[in-house]
Design a protein around this motif. Structure first.
Motif, PDB file in Angstrom:
ATOM      1  N   GLY A  36       0.817  -1.211   0.000  1.00 43.30           N
ATOM      2  CA  GLY A  36       0.000   0.000   0.000  1.00 43.30           C
ATOM      3  C   GLY A  36       0.847   1.256   0.000  1.00 43.30           C
ATOM      4  N   LEU A  37       1.950   1.249   0.772  1.00 40.14           N
ATOM      5  CA  LEU A  37       2.836   2.411   0.787  1.00 40.14           C
ATOM      6  C   LEU A  37       3.530   2.585  -0.557  1.00 40.14           C
ATOM      7  CD1 LEU A  37       4.121   4.733   2.297  1.00 40.14           C
ATOM      8  CD2 LEU A  37       5.789   3.134   3.261  1.00 40.14           C
ATOM      9  N   GLU A  38       3.960   1.479  -1.150  1.00 40.17           N
ATOM     10  CA  GLU A  38       4.597   1.556  -2.470  1.00 40.17           C
ATOM     11  C   GLU A  38       3.625   2.099  -3.516  1.00 40.17           C
ATOM     12  OE1 GLU A  38       5.895  -2.423  -3.042  1.00 40.17           O
ATOM     13  OE2 GLU A  38       7.763  -2.163  -1.915  1.00 40.17           O
ATOM     14  N   SER A  39       2.352   1.726  -3.396  1.00 44.01           N
ATOM     15  CA  SER A  39       1.344   2.241  -4.324  1.00 44.01           C
ATOM     16  C   SER A  39       1.202   3.747  -4.176  1.00 44.01           C
ATOM     17  CB  SER A  39       0.007   1.541  -4.064  1.00 44.01           C
ATOM     18  OG  SER A  39      -1.015   2.105  -4.853  1.00 44.01           O
ATOM     19  N   SER A  40       1.179   4.225  -2.934  1.00 43.69           N
ATOM     20  CA  SER A  40       1.076   5.670  -2.697  1.00 43.69           C
ATOM     21  C   SER A  40       2.291   6.392  -3.257  1.00 43.69           C
ATOM     22  CB  SER A  40       0.945   5.957  -1.202  1.00 43.69           C
ATOM     23  OG  SER A  40      -0.286   5.497  -0.701  1.00 43.69           O
ATOM     24  N   LEU A  41       3.472   5.818  -3.046  1.00 40.66           N
ATOM     25  CA  LEU A  41       4.698   6.449  -3.539  1.00 40.66           C
ATOM     26  C   LEU A  41       4.716   6.510  -5.066  1.00 40.66           C
ATOM     27  CD1 LEU A  41       7.323   4.881  -1.094  1.00 40.66           C
ATOM     28  CD2 LEU A  41       6.446   7.228  -1.093  1.00 40.66           C
ATOM     29  N   ARG A  42       4.222   5.461  -5.718  1.00 39.93           N
ATOM     30  CA  ARG A  42       4.158   5.468  -7.178  1.00 39.93           C
ATOM     31  C   ARG A  42       3.243   6.592  -7.675  1.00 39.93           C
ATOM     32  NH1 ARG A  42       4.051  -0.175  -6.695  1.00 39.93           N
ATOM     33  NH2 ARG A  42       1.768  -0.168  -6.844  1.00 39.93           N
ATOM     34  N   ARG A  43       2.107   6.738  -7.033  1.00 42.05           N
ATOM     35  CA  ARG A  43       1.167   7.769  -7.465  1.00 42.05           C
ATOM     36  C   ARG A  43       1.738   9.158  -7.204  1.00 42.05           C
ATOM     37  NH1 ARG A  43      -4.920   6.334  -5.733  1.00 42.05           N
ATOM     38  NH2 ARG A  43      -5.248   8.109  -7.137  1.00 42.05           N
ATOM     39  N   LEU A  44       2.389   9.322  -6.068  1.00 41.35           N
ATOM     40  CA  LEU A  44       2.951  10.630  -5.736  1.00 41.35           C
ATOM     41  C   LEU A  44       4.139  10.975  -6.627  1.00 41.35           C
ATOM     42  CD1 LEU A  44       2.763  10.463  -1.838  1.00 41.35           C
ATOM     43  CD2 LEU A  44       1.374  11.887  -3.361  1.00 41.35           C
ATOM     44  N   ALA A  45       4.867   9.952  -7.083  1.00 42.36           N
ATOM     45  CA  ALA A  45       6.031  10.203  -7.942  1.00 42.36           C
ATOM     46  C   ALA A  45       5.650  10.917  -9.224  1.00 42.36           C
ATOM     47  CB  ALA A  45       6.725   8.879  -8.266  1.00 42.36           C
ATOM     48  N   GLY A  46       4.427  10.709  -9.673  1.00 41.66           N
ATOM     49  CA  GLY A  46       3.992  11.339 -10.911  1.00 41.66           C
ATOM     50  C   GLY A  46       3.537  12.769 -10.744  1.00 41.66           C
ATOM     51  N   VAL A  47       3.347  13.217  -9.495  1.00 40.83           N
ATOM     52  CA  VAL A  47       2.817  14.572  -9.292  1.00 40.83           C
ATOM     53  C   VAL A  47       3.721  15.433  -8.424  1.00 40.83           C
ATOM     54  CG1 VAL A  47       0.452  13.783  -9.570  1.00 40.83           C
ATOM     55  CG2 VAL A  47       1.437  13.870  -7.277  1.00 40.83           C
ATOM     56  N   ALA A  48       4.711  14.853  -7.735  1.00 40.62           N
ATOM     57  CA  ALA A  48       5.568  15.606  -6.820  1.00 40.62           C
ATOM     58  C   ALA A  48       7.030  15.450  -7.223  1.00 40.62           C
ATOM     59  CB  ALA A  48       5.370  15.125  -5.384  1.00 40.62           C
ATOM     60  N   GLY A  49       7.808  16.498  -6.955  1.00 41.80           N
ATOM     61  CA  GLY A  49       9.217  16.419  -7.266  1.00 41.80           C
ATOM     62  C   GLY A  49       9.939  15.414  -6.394  1.00 41.80           C
ATOM     63  N   HIS A  50       9.568  15.328  -5.099  1.00 41.96           N
ATOM     64  CA  HIS A  50      10.207  14.399  -4.166  1.00 41.96           C
ATOM     65  C   HIS A  50       9.208  14.059  -3.058  1.00 41.96           C
ATOM     66  CE1 HIS A  50      14.022  12.558  -2.746  1.00 41.96           C
ATOM     67  NE2 HIS A  50      13.428  12.632  -1.572  1.00 41.96           N
ATOM     68  N   VAL A  51       9.341  12.863  -2.496  1.00 34.93           N
ATOM     69  CA  VAL A  51       8.481  12.420  -1.399  1.00 34.93           C
ATOM     70  C   VAL A  51       9.373  12.009  -0.236  1.00 34.93           C
ATOM     71  CG1 VAL A  51       6.691  10.831  -0.630  1.00 34.93           C
ATOM     72  CG2 VAL A  51       6.755  11.572  -3.025  1.00 34.93           C
ATOM     73  N   VAL A  52       9.118  12.571   0.939  1.00 38.48           N
ATOM     74  CA  VAL A  52       9.834  12.207   2.160  1.00 38.48           C
ATOM     75  C   VAL A  52       8.852  11.539   3.114  1.00 38.48           C
ATOM     76  CG1 VAL A  52      10.919  13.108   4.257  1.00 38.48           C
ATOM     77  CG2 VAL A  52      11.646  13.929   2.026  1.00 38.48           C
ATOM     78  N   VAL A  53       9.232  10.376   3.611  1.00 36.47           N
ATOM     79  CA  VAL A  53       8.442   9.684   4.629  1.00 36.47           C
ATOM     80  C   VAL A  53       9.138   9.894   5.972  1.00 36.47           C
ATOM     81  CG1 VAL A  53       7.506   7.489   5.424  1.00 36.47           C
ATOM     82  CG2 VAL A  53       7.655   7.967   2.961  1.00 36.47           C
ATOM     83  N   LEU A  54       8.451  10.569   6.894  1.00 37.98           N
ATOM     84  CA  LEU A  54       8.993  10.770   8.233  1.00 37.98           C
ATOM     85  C   LEU A  54       8.654   9.557   9.092  1.00 37.98           C
ATOM     86  CD1 LEU A  54       8.242  14.509   9.130  1.00 37.98           C
ATOM     87  CD2 LEU A  54      10.465  13.447   8.815  1.00 37.98           C
ATOM     88  N   GLY A  55       9.675   8.918   9.646  1.00 39.09           N
ATOM     89  CA  GLY A  55       9.435   7.770  10.515  1.00 39.09           C
ATOM     90  C   GLY A  55       8.648   8.169  11.746  1.00 39.09           C
ATOM     91  N   ASP A  56       7.930   7.220  12.314  1.00 36.85           N
ATOM     92  CA  ASP A  56       7.113   7.510  13.490  1.00 36.85           C
ATOM     93  C   ASP A  56       7.988   7.867  14.688  1.00 36.85           C
ATOM     94  OD1 ASP A  56       4.826   7.862  14.958  1.00 36.85           O
ATOM     95  OD2 ASP A  56       4.591   5.741  15.468  1.00 36.85           O
TER      96      ASP A  56
END
Length: 637
Positions: A508-528
């Motif tokens: 599910g996270l990989e799916s979100s990252l794939r979708r965001l890759a097409g619309v955002a320059g970079h994606v940062v995931v902040l650890g809990d």
């Protein structure tokens, strides 16, 4: 059943259905009193009816509410005084069911179940029922004047019960707290008891064998619910039919056999005595269980439960002897309804005044601690006040823009409350570095494309899926330079350690990252972030004010508080992606393996899991330093 459930929930996990049994019995008894009066005189004396209820219920209830408010002010942390006072006032006014229903939908109200007056919600339902039921009965006889009064009342009971049950089922699906706490969703249970009385003549035509079968079947329904239901049961909804119909069967089976001894247990003197004390026992047991647990946390849960149950029963016996019985049988009050109603109003006003004053009862020496820690418990990001944190049932993300609103580049903050806790730091960066900040945060809704199970709603969290999809649509239109996402690590896959569920979460996270890759320059995931496991301002307030036994340090172990599986999965999900990275800020939050809840004058958390706004803001430069080179570069291009 309720006392056992509250004291030892593992012994009777569905013991909460004792309240449902009570509602059916109450509907039976009250309807019987009113119908007999109406048959005898052709009218209902409203003043006398309400006066009887006041004599029966108010003195003991007001005593317990006032005593609990004062005791809680003395024994509990000053940080909780606001909620305690509000709960006590709502209880004294018999609207605590509405008050707690409102609070229960607040995602950040993680301490609601520890409110020592939470159990008074059922008294609110009962009193509200008493308020409207006589008027509905009289109204039914007036509207349906062409038919016999008993038949008119029966039609009213049937109509109200059917509508209430439909509302109960619907609310259980979509607004479960209102289904649990509100009279409209519970009225059908009281109506079922009313039907038991109205049908007693028909039940009398049944033979002894049929009645015994009904009795056994009813008891089996009740006990199966008490032992078979749990906090995971979607309740009330359809599930409440089992204990409610079971109670109806038991009552109906015995309407014509009063005095017979088919079953000896209810005729035992000790059971009759417990019946006498039951109202006061219900009133006292929950405050004692909660306050004793707070004051002697090291004594062990079972020992505290036994002490609370025993002490509450002793107090119930004293309350029955010196408060309940004298008020109920007072000759002057019995013959003067107006005086009784005036007394009830006076008791209510006094109790509200005591509750309001209870916040000032704690020792004056605690004043500085009270102010400081109460402020710390409210130190959360301003986006909550700005209505930019989507509630559980919201599906449309609000439009919330911060920083430099006309900047060329934008950053989007996406996730649940553990993303929202970073808002102060990111907002500071937006102003300092000159970018626009768009906020998309929702209660218990993670960045990963999964549909979590919501234990408050007691169903799959479909609103999260719908909300996330609309966020992706908004991000597609915004095309931000950077997306910063984060979510808690306390979702089911990580709590249970279920490997298959964790694999699904990573997908599910990989799916979100794939979708965001097409619309955002970079994606940062902040650890809990680490979870202390206790309410930090409360612990610090107790320690600094020396207000009862507590942890001497208010510290916690970093290794025990962070769900490492979540961080491992997040790192695996971004592996091989050039425009995605993971940032772990935990060594900046806890500089040693043993984490302290306070650094200098700064309190790290405003509750048991979320960073305080002040502390999060202090980490802004460190967060900027740790952002991947690629992430910063997107804001400069």
């Amino acid at each position: 059943m309720v006392v056992v459930f509250h004291a030892w929930p593992e012994a009777m996990p569905g013991g909460f259905i004792g309240v449902d049994v009570f509602f059916v019995i109450s509907g039976y008894l009250i309807t019987g009193l009113l119908v007999r009066e109406f048959d005898a005189s052709g009218r209902i004396d409203f003043a006398a009816f309400y006066a009887r209820r006041v004599r029966r219920l108010f003195p003991a209830a007001m005593l317990v509410i006032a005593t609990t408010a004062v005791a809680a002010a003395m024994l509990r942390s000053p940080t909780t005084s606001g909620d305690l006072v509000s709960g006590a006032i709502a209880s004294a006014l018999y609207v605590s069911n509405l008050w707690f229903s409102v609070l229960s939908v607040d995602y950040l109200q993680d301490g609601l179940h520890r409110n020592p007056l939470l159990h008074t919600w059922s008294l609110g339902v009962e009193e509200q029922f008493y308020l409207v039921w006589p008027a509905l009965m009289v109204g039914a006889t007036m509207i349906l004047s062409q038919v016999a009064a008993s038949r008119a009342i029966a039609w009213m009971v049937a109509g109200v019960s059917v509508l209430s049950f439909v509302a109960c089922v619907w609310l259980t699906l979509y607004f479960p707290s209102w289904a649990f706490f509100s009279l409209p969703a519970r009225a059908w249970e009281l109506g079922l008891g009313a039907a038991a009385f109205l049908l007693h003549s028909r039940a009398g035509a049944l033979g002894g064998s049929a009645r015994r079968m009904m009795l056994v079947a009813g008891l089996m329904c009740i006990m199966a619910s008490a032992f078979g239901f749990s906090s995971q049961t979607r309740f009330p909804g359809y599930a409440a039919l089992a204990p409610a119909l079971g109670t109806w069967l038991v009552i109906t089976s015995g309407t014509q056999v009063v005095g017979q001894r088919s079953f000896g247990l209810p005729r035992l003197a000790v059971m009759e005595r417990l019946g006498d004390f039951s109202y006061s026992w219900y009133l006292w047991h929950w405050p004692l269980l909660i306050l004793l647990g707070d004051y002697w946390p090291a004594s062990g849960r079972h020992q505290t439960a036994l002490a609370g149950v025993t002490a509450s029963l002793a107090l119930a016996a004293l309350t029955f002897r010196f408060v309940e019985d004298p008020a109920r049988h007072h000759k002057t009050l019995q013959t003067a309804p107006a005086r009784t109603l005036a007394l009830g109003l006076a008791l209510m006003v006094i109790t509200v005044a005591v509750a309001a004053a209870s916040r000032f009862i704690a020792p004056v020496a605690q004043g500085d601690v009270r102010q400081k820690m109460a402020q710390a418990s409210r130190d959360r990001p301003r986006l909550y006040d700005d209505k930019c944190f989507a509630a559980a049932l919201d599906v449309d993300p609000p439009r919330c823009t911060y920083g430099v609103v006309d900047a060329e580049h934008s950053v989007a903050l996406v996730g649940d409350s553990h993303a929202a806790q970073w808002f102060p730091a990111i907002e500071q960066l937006a102003k300092a570095k000159g970018f626009r900040l768009e906020v998309f945060v929702k209660a218990a809704c993670p960045l990963a494309e999964v549909e979590p199970y919501d234990h408050k709603l007691i169903r799959p969290y479909v609103e999260c899926t719908q909300w996330r999809e609309r966020v992706f649509e908004r991000l597609t239109a915004l095309r931000p330079a950077l997306v910063i996402g984060s979510n808690a690590s306390q979702y089911e896959p990580f709590v249970t350690g279920d490997h298959a569920a964790q694999v699904g979460w990573q997908a599910g996270l990989e799916s979100s990252l794939r979708r965001l890759a097409g619309v955002a320059g970079h994606v940062v995931v902040l650890g809990d972030t680490p979870r202390p496991g206790f309410h930090v301002p409360t612990c610090l307030a107790r320690r600094q004010s020396k207000q009862g036994p507590t942890d001497a340090t208010c510290s916690f172990q970093l290794s025990d508080s962070v769900m490492r599986d979540a961080l491992r999965i997040e790192r695996a999900a971004v592996q091989g992606r050039t425009n995605a990275s993971v940032i772990d800020m935990n060594d900046a939050i806890c500089t040693t393996p043993t984490c302290q809840a306070q650094k200098g004058e700064v309190v790290l958390y405003h509750d048991s899991q979320h960073l305080s706004a002040t502390f999060a803001g202090s980490l802004s430069e460190e967060l900027w330093r740790r952002l991947a080179t690629g992430a910063r570069a997107t804001l400069k291009n």
